[in-house]
Design a protein around this motif. Structure first.
Motif, PDB file in Angstrom:
ATOM      1  N   HIS A  54       0.842  -1.197   0.000  1.00  0.00           N
ATOM      2  CA  HIS A  54       0.000   0.000   0.000  1.00  0.00           C
ATOM      3  C   HIS A  54       0.883   1.257   0.000  1.00  0.00           C
ATOM      4  N   GLN A  57       0.071   7.404   1.545  1.00  0.00           N
ATOM      5  CA  GLN A  57      -0.841   8.407   1.011  1.00  0.00           C
ATOM      6  C   GLN A  57      -0.314   9.830   1.230  1.00  0.00           C
ATOM      7  N   GLY A 169       3.614   4.037   6.619  1.00  0.00           N
ATOM      8  CA  GLY A 169       2.233   4.460   6.427  1.00  0.00           C
ATOM      9  C   GLY A 169       2.005   5.880   6.886  1.00  0.00           C
ATOM     10  N   MET A 173      -4.314   6.313   6.798  1.00  0.00           N
ATOM     11  CA  MET A 173      -4.466   4.991   6.193  1.00  0.00           C
ATOM     12  C   MET A 173      -5.198   4.044   7.141  1.00  0.00           C
TER      13      MET A 173
END
Length: 219
Positions: A54, A57, A169, A173
């Protein structure tokens, strides 16, 4: 030993609960400390790039593409953060200040093979010690796929301390996604370090106190 994703997720949530609210987006940091691990032994030192399941962000790494020919247009279409042509690199010759600025501005560099000798001559003394020499990509490579992979990658390196640290992260998230990123990093670390050599595994947000976790399933 198997990783305990539930325990890791719980630790991620605990770190978030402990974090003070800030006006900026905080980042989850993973710290892994080793024991019985001699960093003076070159065989124990590693510097690896790990692709996370992932992306971080809003905190994705920045990628600079050094290319010629059709790759220049392809890199533009793939939204590379910066593109340097042969002429751009030649203009940097002798300008250490500008090269350092470039090295500090981008996390990853990729380049076509025909530019590597020039890059080594012009930028090698600065990019080399920072472990940022370009990844070589063939002229017919899917540069968008390369950029996308690097934008969800982290670099993990053992230097002069028996530990590694990396971002895994951001606070917005889903905790399970952060945990899956942590598991991906641990999987790669455990290819190089035995489980019993992990002194502790720590998760924290930028402004939170650290949370220790046992990442393994007890048997």
């Amino acid at each position: 030993m198997s990783l305990n994703l539930d325990a890791i997720t719980k630790a991620v949530m605990e770190a978030k609960a402990k974090a003070k609210r800030r006006r900026f987006k905080q980042t989850y940091e993973l710290i892994i400390r080793f024991k019985d691990f001699d960093v003076k032994n070159q065989a124990n030192r590693f510097n690896i790039t790990i692709t996370l399941p992932h992306p971080l962000q809003g905190k994705e790494p920045r990628v600079c593409v050094m290319a010629t020919g059709a790759m220049v247009l392809a890199a533009k279409e793939a939204k590379a953060d910066a593109i340097l042509t042969r002429e751009d690199i030649e203009k940097l010759s002798g300008n250490k200040k500008e090269i350092r600025k470039l090295a500090n501005s981008y996390d990853y560099f990729v380049a076509t093979p025909d530019l590597m000798v020039l890059i080594g001559r012009v930028m090698g003394q600065i990019l080399g010690p920072r472990n940022k020499m370009p990844e070589v990509v063939q002229p017919n490579a899917d540069i968008k796929a390369v950029i996308d992979r690097l934008k969800r990658s982290v670099r993990v390196r053992v230097k002069d301390q028996p530990q590694v640290m990396c971002k895994v992260g951001t606070e917005d998230m889903d905790p399970k996604q952060v945990a899956e990123n942590i598991a991906a990093v641990l999987d790669e670390i455990l290819k190089r370090v035995r489980p019993e050599q992990l002194r502790n595994v720590i998760i924290k947000l930028t402004m939170s106190s650290p949370v220790s976790v046992n990442p393994f399933i007890s048997r």
